[in-house]
Design a protein around this motif. Structure first.
Motif, PDB file in Angstrom:
ATOM      1  N   THR A  48     -63.908  66.197 -54.421  1.00 48.57           N
ATOM      2  CA  THR A  48     -64.193  65.859 -53.028  1.00 48.57           C
ATOM      3  C   THR A  48     -64.756  67.031 -52.238  1.00 48.57           C
ATOM      4  O   THR A  48     -65.353  66.830 -51.185  1.00 48.57           O
ATOM      5  CB  THR A  48     -62.913  65.363 -52.341  1.00 48.57           C
ATOM      6  OG1 THR A  48     -61.876  66.337 -52.527  1.00 48.57           O
ATOM      7  CG2 THR A  48     -62.456  64.030 -52.938  1.00 48.57           C
ATOM      8  N   ALA A  49     -64.554  68.252 -52.711  1.00 43.25           N
ATOM      9  CA  ALA A  49     -65.043  69.421 -51.972  1.00 43.25           C
ATOM     10  C   ALA A  49     -65.541  70.488 -52.939  1.00 43.25           C
ATOM     11  O   ALA A  49     -65.313  71.680 -52.731  1.00 43.25           O
ATOM     12  CB  ALA A  49     -63.938  69.981 -51.084  1.00 43.25           C
ATOM     13  N   LEU A  50     -66.240  70.059 -53.976  1.00 47.31           N
ATOM     14  CA  LEU A  50     -66.689  70.995 -55.006  1.00 47.31           C
ATOM     15  C   LEU A  50     -67.930  71.739 -54.540  1.00 47.31           C
ATOM     16  O   LEU A  50     -68.902  71.147 -54.072  1.00 47.31           O
ATOM     17  CB  LEU A  50     -66.985  70.241 -56.302  1.00 47.31           C
ATOM     18  CG  LEU A  50     -67.315  71.048 -57.545  1.00 47.31           C
ATOM     19  CD1 LEU A  50     -66.941  70.262 -58.792  1.00 47.31           C
ATOM     20  CD2 LEU A  50     -68.809  71.407 -57.621  1.00 47.31           C
ATOM     21  N   THR A  51     -67.906  73.056 -54.673  1.00 42.57           N
ATOM     22  CA  THR A  51     -69.075  73.903 -54.446  1.00 42.57           C
ATOM     23  C   THR A  51     -69.285  74.762 -55.680  1.00 42.57           C
ATOM     24  O   THR A  51     -68.419  74.812 -56.576  1.00 42.57           O
ATOM     25  CB  THR A  51     -68.875  74.818 -53.229  1.00 42.57           C
ATOM     26  OG1 THR A  51     -67.827  75.761 -53.528  1.00 42.57           O
ATOM     27  CG2 THR A  51     -68.520  74.019 -51.978  1.00 42.57           C
ATOM     28  N   ALA A  52     -70.414  75.456 -55.747  1.00 46.83           N
ATOM     29  CA  ALA A  52     -70.656  76.324 -56.900  1.00 46.83           C
ATOM     30  C   ALA A  52     -69.554  77.371 -57.024  1.00 46.83           C
ATOM     31  O   ALA A  52     -69.105  77.695 -58.120  1.00 46.83           O
ATOM     32  CB  ALA A  52     -72.024  76.985 -56.778  1.00 46.83           C
TER      33      ALA A  52
END
Length: 244
Positions: free
Chosen positions: A114-118
């Protein structure tokens, strides 16, 4: 830790690797400790039959992850029904031109993204495994969405284990055909990193526990003929696919 799935007493159960045979385990639900190897619920079962280590709802491929592509990476969907376990013989299509083995690092998702970033991608990963994204590239001229070229029966050999401790930034990848090494590379050589690929996918669609993202084969693909044996090695995971 190496975890997977196996048939034990006729039922598909989660297992971990042991030198004495697969050990049935209870895996945690989606939560903070997604890299946990689980808790043993029985002793080693040398009679267990290993199957694909995960049954994803979503199976995604990454296209254009190569040094000569002028455009950003793109994702495409592949049917999870094409997944087969290590050791299963796959019959190559005779009606679709050349056949190509694409050895790739497959990322198994461990929690809802739901809040994945690199920067945070590794927190959402249960582990990595080996995948052979079998393809019929001659169909590309009329099959721009990779449906026909990737949909052969058994065209996604996967497994046999998920390495929960692998480093998604540096895990090694090797492709062997009939015992000869034809490609050897590393996650760090991907033009677009695994972290960036996951962030791109998660920005457009929902990923959840057990889903799989195949990260591309810019340096690890080779033509194959019926009767050849293909092996994809990702870290300590060796995937074997005889063909006919």
């Amino acid at each position: 830790m190496l975890i997977g799935r196996a048939f034990v007493d006729g039922m598909a159960v989660d297992v971990r690797w042991s030198p004495d045979g697969p050990v049935p385990i209870s895996l945690p639900d989606d939560g903070d400790d997604i890299a946990c190897g689980g808790h043993d619920i029985a002793g080693p079962r040398p009679d267990a039959e290993l199957i694909a280590p995960v049954a994803p709802v979503v199976l995604i491929g990454i296209a254009q992850n190569g040094p000569r592509h002028p455009t950003p990476v793109q994702a495409w969907l592949k049917s999870p029904r094409t997944i087969v376990p290590s050791g299963r013989c796959v019959r190559l299509r005779r009606d679709a031109g050349r056949s190509v083995a694409e050895g790739e690092i497959a990322v198994v998702i461990g929690r809802d993204c739901t809040a994945l970033t690199a920067a945070t991608a590794d927190r959402f990963v249960r582990g990595v495994t080996a995948v052979n994204d079998l393809s019929s590239p001659d169909r590309a001229a009329i099959d721009v969405r990779n449906f026909e070229s990737k949909s052969g029966v058994g065209y996604t050999p996967l497994g046999p284990w998920i390495d929960t401790r692998a480093d998604i930034d540096h895990v090694a990848l090797r492709l062997e055909i009939d015992g000869a090494v034809v490609a050897q590379t590393d996650a760090g050589a991907l033009p677009v990193s695994i972290r960036e690929c996951l962030a791109y996918v998660a920005s457009w669609t929902t990923l959840g526990p057990g889903d799989v993202v195949m990260t591309g084969a810019p340096f690890s693909a080779a033509p194959i003929e019926p009767g050849q044996r293909v092996e994809v090695i990702v870290g300590d995971v060796r995937l074997t696919t005889p063909t006919s």
